[in-house]
Design an enzyme around this catalytic site. Structure first.
Site, PDB file in Angstrom:
ATOM      1  N   ARG A 122      22.351 -22.928   1.532  1.00  0.00           N
ATOM      2  CA  ARG A 122      21.420 -22.797   0.250  1.00  0.00           C
ATOM      3  C   ARG A 122      21.747 -21.703  -0.483  1.00  0.00           C
ATOM      4  O   ARG A 122      20.915 -20.495  -0.753  1.00  0.00           O
ATOM      5  CB  ARG A 122      20.071 -22.748   0.896  1.00  0.00           C
ATOM      6  CG  ARG A 122      19.444 -23.981   1.485  1.00  0.00           C
ATOM      7  CD  ARG A 122      17.995 -23.498   2.284  1.00  0.00           C
ATOM      8  NE  ARG A 122      17.382 -24.980   2.215  1.00  0.00           N
ATOM      9  CZ  ARG A 122      16.225 -25.043   2.401  1.00  0.00           C
ATOM     10  NH1 ARG A 122      15.750 -24.340   3.291  1.00  0.00           N
ATOM     11  NH2 ARG A 122      15.622 -26.252   2.462  1.00  0.00           N
ATOM     12  N   GLN A 127      22.590 -25.690  -5.046  1.00  0.00           N
ATOM     13  CA  GLN A 127      21.243 -26.200  -5.222  1.00  0.00           C
ATOM     14  C   GLN A 127      20.934 -27.438  -5.667  1.00  0.00           C
ATOM     15  O   GLN A 127      19.886 -28.231  -5.043  1.00  0.00           O
ATOM     16  CB  GLN A 127      20.585 -25.444  -6.475  1.00  0.00           C
ATOM     17  CG  GLN A 127      19.869 -24.018  -5.735  1.00  0.00           C
ATOM     18  CD  GLN A 127      19.317 -23.329  -6.628  1.00  0.00           C
ATOM     19  OE1 GLN A 127      19.162 -23.452  -7.670  1.00  0.00           O
ATOM     20  NE2 GLN A 127      18.429 -22.089  -6.125  1.00  0.00           N
ATOM     21  N   ASP A 130      20.895 -29.570  -2.372  1.00  0.00           N
ATOM     22  CA  ASP A 130      20.043 -29.205  -1.374  1.00  0.00           C
ATOM     23  C   ASP A 130      18.918 -30.534  -0.864  1.00  0.00           C
ATOM     24  O   ASP A 130      17.880 -30.393  -1.239  1.00  0.00           O
ATOM     25  CB  ASP A 130      19.116 -28.159  -1.793  1.00  0.00           C
ATOM     26  CG  ASP A 130      18.182 -27.511  -0.605  1.00  0.00           C
ATOM     27  OD1 ASP A 130      18.255 -27.996   0.411  1.00  0.00           O
ATOM     28  OD2 ASP A 130      17.549 -26.405  -0.912  1.00  0.00           O
ATOM     29  N   SER A 133      15.525 -29.542   0.746  1.00  0.00           N
ATOM     30  CA  SER A 133      14.367 -29.254   0.023  1.00  0.00           C
ATOM     31  C   SER A 133      13.969 -30.336  -0.862  1.00  0.00           C
ATOM     32  O   SER A 133      12.551 -30.559  -1.060  1.00  0.00           O
ATOM     33  CB  SER A 133      14.854 -28.233  -1.145  1.00  0.00           C
ATOM     34  OG  SER A 133      15.323 -26.848  -0.649  1.00  0.00           O
ATOM     35  N   TYR A 229      14.942 -16.859   5.792  1.00  0.00           N
ATOM     36  CA  TYR A 229      14.075 -17.513   6.643  1.00  0.00           C
ATOM     37  C   TYR A 229      13.108 -16.841   7.631  1.00  0.00           C
ATOM     38  O   TYR A 229      13.578 -15.455   7.945  1.00  0.00           O
ATOM     39  CB  TYR A 229      15.115 -18.439   7.486  1.00  0.00           C
ATOM     40  CG  TYR A 229      15.780 -19.686   7.024  1.00  0.00           C
ATOM     41  CD1 TYR A 229      15.150 -20.706   6.554  1.00  0.00           C
ATOM     42  CD2 TYR A 229      17.036 -19.518   6.481  1.00  0.00           C
ATOM     43  CE1 TYR A 229      15.675 -21.849   6.222  1.00  0.00           C
ATOM     44  CE2 TYR A 229      17.592 -20.840   5.610  1.00  0.00           C
ATOM     45  CZ  TYR A 229      16.648 -21.768   5.543  1.00  0.00           C
ATOM     46  OH  TYR A 229      17.489 -23.025   4.935  1.00  0.00           O
TER      47      TYR A 229
HETATM   48  P1  NAD Z   1      11.472 -23.828   6.730  1.00  0.00           P
HETATM   49  O1  NAD Z   1      11.198 -25.375   6.810  1.00  0.00           O
HETATM   50  O2  NAD Z   1      12.307 -23.387   7.708  1.00  0.00           O
HETATM   51  O3  NAD Z   1       9.812 -23.077   7.313  1.00  0.00           O
HETATM   52  C1  NAD Z   1       8.838 -23.228   6.662  1.00  0.00           C
HETATM   53  C2  NAD Z   1       7.803 -22.070   6.397  1.00  0.00           C
HETATM   54  O4  NAD Z   1       7.345 -21.904   7.725  1.00  0.00           O
HETATM   55  C3  NAD Z   1       8.636 -20.873   6.028  1.00  0.00           C
HETATM   56  O5  NAD Z   1       8.180 -20.359   4.804  1.00  0.00           O
HETATM   57  C4  NAD Z   1       8.525 -19.898   7.262  1.00  0.00           C
HETATM   58  O6  NAD Z   1       8.452 -18.530   6.675  1.00  0.00           O
HETATM   59  C5  NAD Z   1       7.247 -20.344   7.784  1.00  0.00           C
HETATM   60  N1  NAD Z   1       7.047 -19.724   9.306  1.00  0.00           N
HETATM   61  C6  NAD Z   1       8.084 -19.830  10.340  1.00  0.00           C
HETATM   62  N2  NAD Z   1       7.261 -19.364  11.345  1.00  0.00           N
HETATM   63  C7  NAD Z   1       6.036 -18.990  11.052  1.00  0.00           C
HETATM   64  C8  NAD Z   1       4.909 -18.665  11.703  1.00  0.00           C
HETATM   65  N3  NAD Z   1       5.086 -18.304  13.046  1.00  0.00           N
HETATM   66  N4  NAD Z   1       3.765 -18.486  10.983  1.00  0.00           N
HETATM   67  C9  NAD Z   1       3.605 -19.111   9.681  1.00  0.00           C
HETATM   68  N5  NAD Z   1       4.571 -19.279   9.137  1.00  0.00           N
HETATM   69  C10 NAD Z   1       5.750 -19.651   9.697  1.00  0.00           C
HETATM   70  O7  NAD Z   1      11.522 -23.422   5.162  1.00  0.00           O
HETATM   71  P2  NAD Z   1      12.155 -23.843   4.114  1.00  0.00           P
HETATM   72  O8  NAD Z   1      11.346 -24.701   3.260  1.00  0.00           O
HETATM   73  O9  NAD Z   1      13.650 -24.337   4.652  1.00  0.00           O
HETATM   74  O10 NAD Z   1      12.363 -22.688   3.252  1.00  0.00           O
HETATM   75  C11 NAD Z   1      12.905 -21.320   3.896  1.00  0.00           C
HETATM   76  C12 NAD Z   1      13.257 -20.323   3.070  1.00  0.00           C
HETATM   77  O11 NAD Z   1      14.299 -20.912   2.172  1.00  0.00           O
HETATM   78  C13 NAD Z   1      12.166 -19.791   1.864  1.00  0.00           C
HETATM   79  O12 NAD Z   1      12.459 -18.390   1.747  1.00  0.00           O
HETATM   80  C14 NAD Z   1      12.656 -20.771   0.803  1.00  0.00           C
HETATM   81  O13 NAD Z   1      12.234 -20.031  -0.666  1.00  0.00           O
HETATM   82  C15 NAD Z   1      14.169 -20.456   0.833  1.00  0.00           C
HETATM   83  N6  NAD Z   1      14.711 -21.773   0.130  1.00  0.00           N
HETATM   84  C16 NAD Z   1      15.975 -21.270  -0.535  1.00  0.00           C
HETATM   85  C17 NAD Z   1      16.381 -22.351  -1.404  1.00  0.00           C
HETATM   86  C18 NAD Z   1      17.541 -22.183  -2.382  1.00  0.00           C
HETATM   87  O14 NAD Z   1      17.876 -20.986  -2.655  1.00  0.00           O
HETATM   88  N7  NAD Z   1      18.380 -23.027  -2.635  1.00  0.00           N
HETATM   89  C19 NAD Z   1      16.226 -23.669  -1.266  1.00  0.00           C
HETATM   90  C20 NAD Z   1      14.983 -23.873  -0.294  1.00  0.00           C
HETATM   91  C21 NAD Z   1      14.475 -23.034   0.441  1.00  0.00           C
END
Ligand code: NAD
Length: 378
Positions: A122, A127, A130, A133, A229
């Site tokens: 990521r 992007q 992805d 996402s 994460y």
């Molecule tokens: P994910 O599917 O891994 O998890 C979903 C959410 O669950 C996360 O926000 C995580 O903090 C939360 N979580 C985990 N354990 C928890 C708990 N015990 N209680 C409550 N919440 C909990 O998440 P994702 O959608 O893959 O995104 C993860 C990170 O990656 C985020 O910071 C997101 O902004 C980032 N991201 C970056 C890019 C990029 O830069 N290209 C793209 C997508 C996501």
């Protein structure tokens, strides 16, 4: 170079790996594109749409597999389909390498190069590729619609001659891509939304979308890794979160859970006791069902009823919005393919910071360290 797209065979799958608009882009990259008859139909694209975009359409699945230099898929091919590919062919798709690593052994045996879109890093450069996402965006949106269609009330606040209708209350657990889209969708429909996440940055994002952020005092522990994460929390920290969630679950109509910790079972956030405290007619939509679920009562793809509360854990919501899910996925895959194709020829540069990390098998070897480690244990 021959890029092939087959009809997806997994039950319930309605997405396609390449939409006609992407076929045009691949032809610009000097690829030939071959599509199996009706491959795009569940996503409302006909064989003629593909032909007009420049693809060849065929009903001979075996011949298509045998001729493929690169097979673009949504779901991992079966062992039989891997066996029909030629040695050195490339497969790109959701291959579930960390969940089901042994299912990729047929690709090792056949000398097939596999790229798993789940492993695409990521980073800013990737992007547009992805796919996680993209699919999380669709799932977060659809989770709210499932909730809205299920509950015995409306979402928005209405002032009518017959009196005021209060807004629905929605609680979203986990504010990654799916959770933030769920919050935005629920707000657009007029619900009052609360959100919970262990990452502080997620709190700011939830607030900016108009949700109230439920904060729990975790004693200043580390909740996030260097990649942004969430990390696995101690039992004590988890219990504090569960207690807060149980308290707020009592008042909500729709509880959407999206919490995940990469490489681990989904955290258990909604206990049986919390469900028992929920209102009749309310619903839990658990988007973490494929990794064990965030709710103790969740069963993947089965609706469970408990004291008038319904718990659903759909594992492939993106497939229920096939046109847009396919459009986004197809663009992600095409952006990735543009890294593998130079002048119509396959050129795999393992030193590329997107190509290398997303490769699972190459030249008869498992080249991804995490997958290799999982396989050595199995
Ligand atoms: P994910 O599917 O891994 O998890 C979903 C959410 O669950 C996360 O926000 C995580 O903090 C939360 N979580 C985990 N354990 C928890 C708990 N015990 N209680 C409550 N919440 C909990 O998440 P994702 O959608 O893959 O995104 C993860 C990170 O990656 C985020 O910071 C997101 O902004 C980032 N991201 C970056 C890019 C990029 O830069 N290209 C793209 C997508 C996501």
């Amino acid at each position: 170079m021959n890029v092939v797209v087959l009809r997806e065979t997994q039950p319930g799958e309605a997405r396609t790996a390449l939409m006609p608009e992407s076929v045009k882009k691949l032809i610009d990259l000097k690829c030939a594109v071959q599509v199996e008859h009706d491959a795009g139909l569940p996503a409302a694209r006909t064989d003629d749409d593909y032909r007009q975009a420049g693809a060849e359409v065929s009903s001979d699945r075996e011949a298509l597999l045998a001729a493929a230099d690169l097979l673009a898929v949504v779901n991992r091919p079966t062992a039989e389909d891997f066996a029909r590919l030629k040695n050195g062919a490339v497969v790109v798709g959701f291959l579930r390498p960390l969940d089901e690593p042994t299912a990729l052994l047929p690709a090792v045996d056949r000398g097939i190069t596999t790229f798993s879109v789940e492993l695409i890093p990521r980073i800013t450069r990737a992007q547009a590729m992805d796919a996680l996402s993209s699919m999380a965006t669709v799932a977060g949106y659809k989770a709210v619609l499932i909730g809205a269609a299920h509950i015995p009330r409306m979402f928005p606040l209405l002032m009518t001659a017959a009196g005021t209708v209060p807004p629905a209350r929605v609680l979203v657990l986990g504010a990654g891509v799916a959770g933030l889209q769920a919050i935005a969708t629920a707000r657009r429909l007029g619900a009052v939304v609360e959100g919970y996440d262990v990452r502080a940055a997620a709190g700011e994002q939830m607030k900016s979308l108009g949700a109230t952020f439920l904060e729990v005092d975790l004693g200043g522990i580390k909740t996030e890794d260097a990649g942004g994460y969430a990390v696995e929390l101690s039992d004590e920290a988890m219990n504090r979160g569960r207690a807060l969630i149980a308290e707020h679950a009592k008042t909500v109509d729709v509880l959407i859970t999206t919490a995940q910790v990469p490489g681990r079972r989904a955290p258990l956030l909604v206990t049986e006791e919390a469900v028992n405290g929920m209102k009749r007619g309310s619903i839990v939509v658990d988007l973490a069902g494929s990794t064990g679920g965030n709710c103790a009562l969740s069963q993947p793809d089965v609706a469970v009823e408990r004291n008038g509360v319904t718990i659903v854990a759909p594992t492939n919501l993106a497939a229920t919005v096939p046109v847009h899910a396919s459009q986004l996925y197809s663009r992600n895959v095409t952006a990735f393919l543009s890294l593998l194709v130079k002048n119509g020829e396959l050129q795999i540069d393992m030193n590329d910071d997107v190509v290398g990390p997303s490769c699972v098998t190459h030249q008869g070897q498992v080249v991804n360290q995490r997958v290799a480690a999982l396989l050595s244990k199995s």
